[in-house]
Structure formats: C-alpha cells, structure tokens
Design a protein around this motif. Structure first.
Motif, PDB file in Angstrom:
ATOM      1  N   LEU A 154       2.321   9.549  -5.763  1.00 14.00           N
ATOM      2  CA  LEU A 154       1.907   8.404  -5.017  1.00 14.00           C
ATOM      3  C   LEU A 154       2.045   7.145  -5.637  1.00 14.00           C
ATOM      4  O   LEU A 154       2.141   6.294  -4.741  1.00 14.00           O
ATOM      5  CB  LEU A 154       0.317   8.810  -5.002  1.00 14.00           C
ATOM      6  CG  LEU A 154      -0.248  10.298  -4.472  1.00 14.00           C
ATOM      7  CD1 LEU A 154      -1.755  10.519  -4.587  1.00 14.00           C
ATOM      8  CD2 LEU A 154       0.111  10.184  -2.807  1.00 14.00           C
ATOM      9  N   ALA A 155       2.277   6.968  -6.748  1.00 10.96           N
ATOM     10  CA  ALA A 155       2.482   5.626  -7.363  1.00 10.96           C
ATOM     11  C   ALA A 155       4.016   5.281  -6.847  1.00 10.96           C
ATOM     12  O   ALA A 155       3.857   4.020  -6.598  1.00 10.96           O
ATOM     13  CB  ALA A 155       2.428   5.788  -8.832  1.00 10.96           C
ATOM     14  N   ALA A 156       4.605   5.971  -6.706  1.00 12.09           N
ATOM     15  CA  ALA A 156       6.204   5.628  -6.416  1.00 12.09           C
ATOM     16  C   ALA A 156       5.939   5.237  -4.900  1.00 12.09           C
ATOM     17  O   ALA A 156       6.592   4.171  -4.550  1.00 12.09           O
ATOM     18  CB  ALA A 156       7.041   6.970  -6.609  1.00 12.09           C
ATOM     19  N   LEU A 157       5.418   5.859  -3.949  1.00 11.88           N
ATOM     20  CA  LEU A 157       5.131   5.564  -2.583  1.00 11.88           C
ATOM     21  C   LEU A 157       4.355   4.218  -2.517  1.00 11.88           C
ATOM     22  O   LEU A 157       4.925   3.337  -1.783  1.00 11.88           O
ATOM     23  CB  LEU A 157       4.378   6.729  -2.074  1.00 11.88           C
ATOM     24  CG  LEU A 157       5.108   8.043  -1.788  1.00 11.88           C
ATOM     25  CD1 LEU A 157       4.183   9.011  -1.027  1.00 11.88           C
ATOM     26  CD2 LEU A 157       6.361   7.913  -0.762  1.00 11.88           C
ATOM     27  N   ALA A 158       3.538   3.839  -3.246  1.00 12.83           N
ATOM     28  CA  ALA A 158       2.726   2.906  -3.417  1.00 12.83           C
ATOM     29  C   ALA A 158       3.561   1.483  -3.691  1.00 12.83           C
ATOM     30  O   ALA A 158       3.588   0.722  -3.073  1.00 12.83           O
ATOM     31  CB  ALA A 158       1.593   2.962  -4.193  1.00 12.83           C
ATOM     32  N   MET A 159       4.475   1.788  -4.850  1.00 14.25           N
ATOM     33  CA  MET A 159       5.379   0.810  -5.078  1.00 14.25           C
ATOM     34  C   MET A 159       6.524   0.541  -4.175  1.00 14.25           C
ATOM     35  O   MET A 159       6.718  -0.733  -3.797  1.00 14.25           O
ATOM     36  CB  MET A 159       6.047   1.183  -6.443  1.00 14.25           C
ATOM     37  CG  MET A 159       5.101   1.084  -7.539  1.00 14.25           C
ATOM     38  SD  MET A 159       4.190  -0.437  -7.918  1.00 14.25           S
ATOM     39  CE  MET A 159       5.665  -1.763  -8.013  1.00 14.25           C
ATOM     40  N   GLY A 160       7.042   1.519  -3.281  1.00 17.99           N
ATOM     41  CA  GLY A 160       7.969   1.346  -2.227  1.00 17.99           C
ATOM     42  C   GLY A 160       7.324   0.590  -1.013  1.00 17.99           C
ATOM     43  O   GLY A 160       7.758  -0.269  -0.573  1.00 17.99           O
ATOM     44  N   ALA A 169      16.266  -4.841   5.637  1.00 19.45           N
ATOM     45  CA  ALA A 169      16.197  -5.286   4.304  1.00 19.45           C
ATOM     46  C   ALA A 169      14.896  -4.692   3.769  1.00 19.45           C
ATOM     47  O   ALA A 169      14.981  -4.570   2.537  1.00 19.45           O
ATOM     48  CB  ALA A 169      16.304  -6.891   4.226  1.00 19.45           C
ATOM     49  N   ALA A 170      13.732  -4.981   4.240  1.00 21.40           N
ATOM     50  CA  ALA A 170      12.514  -4.589   3.826  1.00 21.40           C
ATOM     51  C   ALA A 170      12.534  -2.963   3.669  1.00 21.40           C
ATOM     52  O   ALA A 170      11.947  -2.591   2.537  1.00 21.40           O
ATOM     53  CB  ALA A 170      11.326  -4.883   4.983  1.00 21.40           C
ATOM     54  N   LEU A 171      13.238  -2.267   4.495  1.00 18.31           N
ATOM     55  CA  LEU A 171      13.224  -0.886   4.068  1.00 18.31           C
ATOM     56  C   LEU A 171      14.120  -0.483   3.025  1.00 18.31           C
ATOM     57  O   LEU A 171      13.752   0.502   2.230  1.00 18.31           O
ATOM     58  CB  LEU A 171      13.855  -0.185   5.526  1.00 18.31           C
ATOM     59  CG  LEU A 171      13.929   1.279   5.647  1.00 18.31           C
ATOM     60  CD1 LEU A 171      12.517   2.042   5.113  1.00 18.31           C
ATOM     61  CD2 LEU A 171      14.778   1.750   6.738  1.00 18.31           C
ATOM     62  N   LEU A 172      15.072  -1.133   2.986  1.00 10.06           N
ATOM     63  CA  LEU A 172      16.064  -0.930   1.829  1.00 10.06           C
ATOM     64  C   LEU A 172      15.494  -1.217   0.476  1.00 10.06           C
ATOM     65  O   LEU A 172      15.554  -0.405  -0.536  1.00 10.06           O
ATOM     66  CB  LEU A 172      17.452  -1.605   1.935  1.00 10.06           C
ATOM     67  CG  LEU A 172      18.388  -1.225   3.008  1.00 10.06           C
ATOM     68  CD1 LEU A 172      19.412  -2.062   3.078  1.00 10.06           C
ATOM     69  CD2 LEU A 172      18.786   0.255   2.643  1.00 10.06           C
ATOM     70  N   LEU A 173      14.664  -2.341   0.501  1.00 11.15           N
ATOM     71  CA  LEU A 173      14.102  -2.611  -0.843  1.00 11.15           C
ATOM     72  C   LEU A 173      12.978  -1.774  -1.048  1.00 11.15           C
ATOM     73  O   LEU A 173      12.707  -1.367  -2.247  1.00 11.15           O
ATOM     74  CB  LEU A 173      13.414  -4.109  -0.558  1.00 11.15           C
ATOM     75  CG  LEU A 173      14.409  -5.356  -0.795  1.00 11.15           C
ATOM     76  CD1 LEU A 173      13.788  -6.664  -0.238  1.00 11.15           C
ATOM     77  CD2 LEU A 173      15.257  -5.253  -2.128  1.00 11.15           C
TER      78      LEU A 173
END
Length: 239
Positions: A61-67, A84-88
């Motif tokens: 969940l933390a990884a999803l929040a950071m993404g 670009a936003a999706l790639l970042l």
C-alpha cells in the motif's frame, strides 16, 4: 545496506522539495498546482504511517501511495502530460517496492474466537425471565422485580460455569414457574393475597442463597487448586 529502521523513515524526506513549491503555488494562486503539491505531501505521509504500522500488506500500500503521489505531482504540480505522469508514478511505485523488499511485516492481528453459545436450558430460562420482567413492569408492582432480578443473577453465574446448571436446575424451574404463575394471576386481575410479599421475599432469598452457594463452591475449588500447586512446587524444590 540500509537497515529496515531507516528505510521506514526515508519517505518523509521525499516531500521536502514540495514545501517551497507549495508556498510558491499558494501565493501565485495556482490552485491545481497547489492541490498537486498538497497531495504529494499527504500521500507520502500516509505511506510513512503504513510502514510504521508494519502490518502485512502495508509495504504494498505504501508503494502504491508513493506512485500515486509522484503521478499527481507530475500531472498537477509540474503540468506534465499524462504519459510522463504515468511513467513517473510507475517509477516511484517500483522504487518504493524495491526499497521495502524484505522488510518484515507483522501478521494481521488474530481474531478472537466467538464465545461458545449458552446451553439451551440457560437461553430458555433467560427468555422466560425477560418475559417476566416485562409483565411485572406492566403490572406496576415493584415488589415482583427483586426475586426476578435475583434469579437473573443466578443465570449470570451459571453462564460463566455452565457445568453447574444441573445443581440449580430444580430450584430455577420452581422459582421461574412460580413467578410466572403469580404474574399471570395478577395480570388476570387477582388481588394480591396477604402472604404474597413474604413468598416473594422467600423466593428472592432462595435465589441469593443459591448464588452464594455456587460462589462458595468456586472459592473452595480455587483454594484446593492453590494448595495442590503449592504442594507440587514445594515437592519439586521450587517453593
């Protein structure tokens, strides 16, 4: 190799570049960019809280929040395109996933098993006692309530030790049946006889004596257990 402790505290530092950007967008009146910065700060803080909690699945969940934070900041704050936003966002998600790979997470808290159901005899007695209480209140005779409440107290004690039900079955049946007959006659319009208060007092006293006897038996059983354990400790050389 960064320890798991420090890896849990790295996420808050990712919001530091957003602090001056937030102030700039605030004074510049760029509302969408300001919203992106605020979300970019809030989501990593939430991810930090998840990693501090450390339950199973919190690292994912933390990884999803950071993404999500990286994608939102790029799309709203930096006005980058959706690609670009999706790639970042994918990069932030993948980096956070790798960062927390191998971090031990606590298993979910165990759910306490439900208490065992009461014996059928006890449930039936409680149902009859509740009906007696409702009828006694409807008759506006407060003197009927003390013996009913005393019997209910016996049922509460038996609920904690169902194996004692057999000892109290006869007395409970007599008391509940007698109280039901009395309330039924009174509800039908019968005038209370002179001996009714004394009978109700006797019923209440009998129920209280039964509770006292059951509690005394439990106390005696505890005293025996204490003596047995103490004797065993002394026999084994621990006392």
């Amino acid at each position: 190799m960064i320890s798991a402790f420090w890896r849990r505290w790295l996420l808050p530092f990712t919001v530091l570049p957003l602090l001056p950007a937030t102030l700039f967008n605030l004074f510049a009146g760029r509302e969408w960019a300001l919203l992106g910065c605020l979300l970019g700060i809030a989501l990593p803080m939430g991810a930090t809280w998840l990693m501090r909690r450390g339950r199973a699945g919190d690292a994912r969940l933390a990884a999803l929040a950071m993404g999500a934070a990286a994608a939102i900041v790029a799309l709203l704050g930096a006005e980058a395109g959706p690609v670009a936003a999706l790639l970042l966002g994918l990069g932030a998600w993948g980096g956070t996933t790798l960062l927390y790979a191998g971090v031990e997470e606590a298993p979910p808290p165990a759910v306490a098993p439900p208490p065992p159901p009461e014996p059928e005899a006890l449930r039936e007695a409680r149902r009859r006692i509740r009906a007696l209480m409702e009828r006694a209140r409807g008759l506006a005779m407060p003197r009927l309530l003390p013996p009913i409440l005393a019997v209910e107290g016996v049922l509460d004690d038996l609920a904690r030790r169902p194996e004692r039900i057999a000892e109290a079955r006869e007395l409970l049946a007599l008391h509940i049946d007698g109280l039901e007959r009395i309330t039924a006659r009174l509800a039908a319009g019968a005038a209370p006889p002179e001996g009714l208060p004394a009978l109700l007092a006797d019923l209440e006293a009998d129920a209280r004596n039964l509770r006292a006897r059951l509690q005394e038996q439990e106390s005696m059983a505890l005293a025996v257990q204490v003596k047995v354990i103490g004797d065993r400790l002394r026999r084994d050389g621990y006392g």
